[in-house]
Scaffold this active site. Structure first.
Site, PDB file in Angstrom:
ATOM      1  N   PHE A 160      66.533  51.563  11.502  1.00 28.13           N
ATOM      2  CA  PHE A 160      65.565  50.628  10.916  1.00 28.13           C
ATOM      3  C   PHE A 160      65.624  50.739   9.394  1.00 28.13           C
ATOM      4  O   PHE A 160      65.491  51.825   8.832  1.00 28.13           O
ATOM      5  CB  PHE A 160      64.154  50.945  11.399  1.00 28.13           C
ATOM      6  N   GLU A 161      65.799  49.608   8.743  1.00 27.29           N
ATOM      7  CA  GLU A 161      65.899  49.560   7.292  1.00 27.29           C
ATOM      8  C   GLU A 161      64.936  48.504   6.754  1.00 27.29           C
ATOM      9  O   GLU A 161      64.144  47.931   7.497  1.00 27.29           O
ATOM     10  CB  GLU A 161      67.347  49.270   6.875  1.00 27.29           C
ATOM     11  N   GLY A 162      65.014  48.259   5.452  1.00 29.15           N
ATOM     12  CA  GLY A 162      64.223  47.193   4.852  1.00 29.15           C
ATOM     13  C   GLY A 162      62.732  47.365   5.057  1.00 29.15           C
ATOM     14  O   GLY A 162      62.138  48.364   4.677  1.00 29.15           O
TER      15      GLY A 162
END
Length: 367
Positions: A152-154
């Site tokens: 999971f990024e951003g």
């Protein structure tokens, strides 16, 4: 792929017989020092398509990139293989499944990775949580995969105002993700391999700022409650030591990408544990066998690429406590460090497999 040693086989059998905790079961299924890579299975980005069957056998864990949501908050994860119009030479579905089975037969683990740069996942409701569980399960079952990687990024993870205790989070996107991962790991049993690949911003930056306190960004340190809640099931945490700004280490100094000190300091924080900013709580150390060092495979793969000799310096420091360039390990040497993760297998292939050829022998020589 290296054949497991007799000691490994005996230990694994003993762990199974004794009903060892799931995290030890999943970890024991991996080589002592593993080479982990992401395979661009659903898209092309200039590095060229690599058929799964053509991935060299030196890769111990292959993360299929990526499963992505139908919308940010739907929780409905889909894995769509790259079309022939975009990825020249892409294999058929049957060939892809056969390649998974062949890799598994040789001892490799094949995981679905969820998220990535473009795959924002926010489980804001219990309905989204439940859909996440069912849709991810469908992908795992369809391909017979060994586990799940959370990338999971951003803006996928963040902390609501007042959510200041990573040990008891209250933010829905955090609480629902923890619940979903607990359900999935329980569903698939102790051999299920769970890994996570957060950016430094979501982990180590929590030492200086947590949930926006002092930084104004409520995403800082937001992975910490997820890691902590799943530490009994987490096989490998492979923080991305790339595409990062400067990060303060336990020595009180800022560390910058481009030198051995960056992965040394960032990894040492995981092994030693660290106080979480402005909370009065300390994030407990992870076991060394739960930690892998994440690095880009080549100059075009991400900011922060390191020459092989520099990577070896960092690993020598982390494993043996030698050649640390003046940095003092707070967590001590980690001879059982799990290994290296890279973005990506495709980029490594594009550059003649330098990452694999340089680091596989070095990992094999570690204690």
């Amino acid at each position: 792929m290296r054949r497991p040693s007799l000691v490994y086989v005996l230990v694994l059998a003993l762990l199974t017989a004794l009903g060892t905790p799931a995290t030890a079961r999943a970890s024991a299924a991996l080589p002592r020092h593993a080479l982990v890579g992401y395979l661009h299975a659903s898209f092309a980005n200039g590095s060229g398509y690599v058929r799964l069957a053509d991935v060299p056998d030196d890769w111990d864990v292959i993360n299929l990139a990526f499963g992505e949501p139908t919308s940010v908050t739907s929780g409905d994860i889909r894995f769509t293989r790259c079309p022939a119009s975009e990825c020249a030479g892409v294999e058929s579905e049957a060939e892809f499944v056969a390649a998974i089975r062949a890799k598994q037969a040789r001892g490799a683990k094949v995981l679905i990775s969820i998220g990535g740069q473009n795959g924002q996942v926010q489980l804001t409701t219990t309905a989204a949580r439940d859909r996440f569980v069912s849709s991810v399960s469908a992908i795992i079952d369809r391909y017979g995969l060994d586990g799940l990687d959370i990338d999971f990024e951003g803006h996928s993870l963040y902390l609501d105002r007042g959510d200041t205790d990573f040990r008891d989070p209250t933010t829905p996107v955090i609480v629902n993700l923890i619940s979903a991962l607990r359900t999935l790991t329980a569903r698939y049993g102790p051999d299920f391999v769970l890994t996570m690949a957060p950016e430094t911003f979501f982990v180590q930056v929590g030492y200086q700022f947590y949930g926006g306190a002092g930084s104004g960004d409520n995403r800082t340190g937001a992975y910490l409650p997820v890691i902590h809640a799943l530490r009994d099931r987490l096989a490998v945490l492979q923080v991305q030591n790339y595409n990062s700004g400067p990060v303060m280490g336990l020595d009180g100094q800022y560390h910058f990408m481009g030198g051995a000190d960056f992965p040394i300091a960032m990894t040492d924080m995981l092994k030693a544990g660290f106080p979480v900013a402005r909370t009065g709580h300390t994030f407990p150390a992870l076991r060394e066998d739960q930690i892998a060092v994440g690095l880009p495979a080549a100059v075009n793969a991400g900011n922060g690429h390191l020459a092989p000799a520099t990577v070896h310096q960092a690993l020598t420091c982390l494993a043996w406590g030698r050649d640390c360039g003046g940095y003092a390990l707070r967590g001590g040497p980690s001879p059982g460090l799990r290994g290296l993760m890279t973005w990506s297998i495709n980029w490594d292939g594009y550059y003649g497999w330098e990452f694999q050829r340089s680091h596989r022998p070095f990992l094999d020589a570690l204690p």
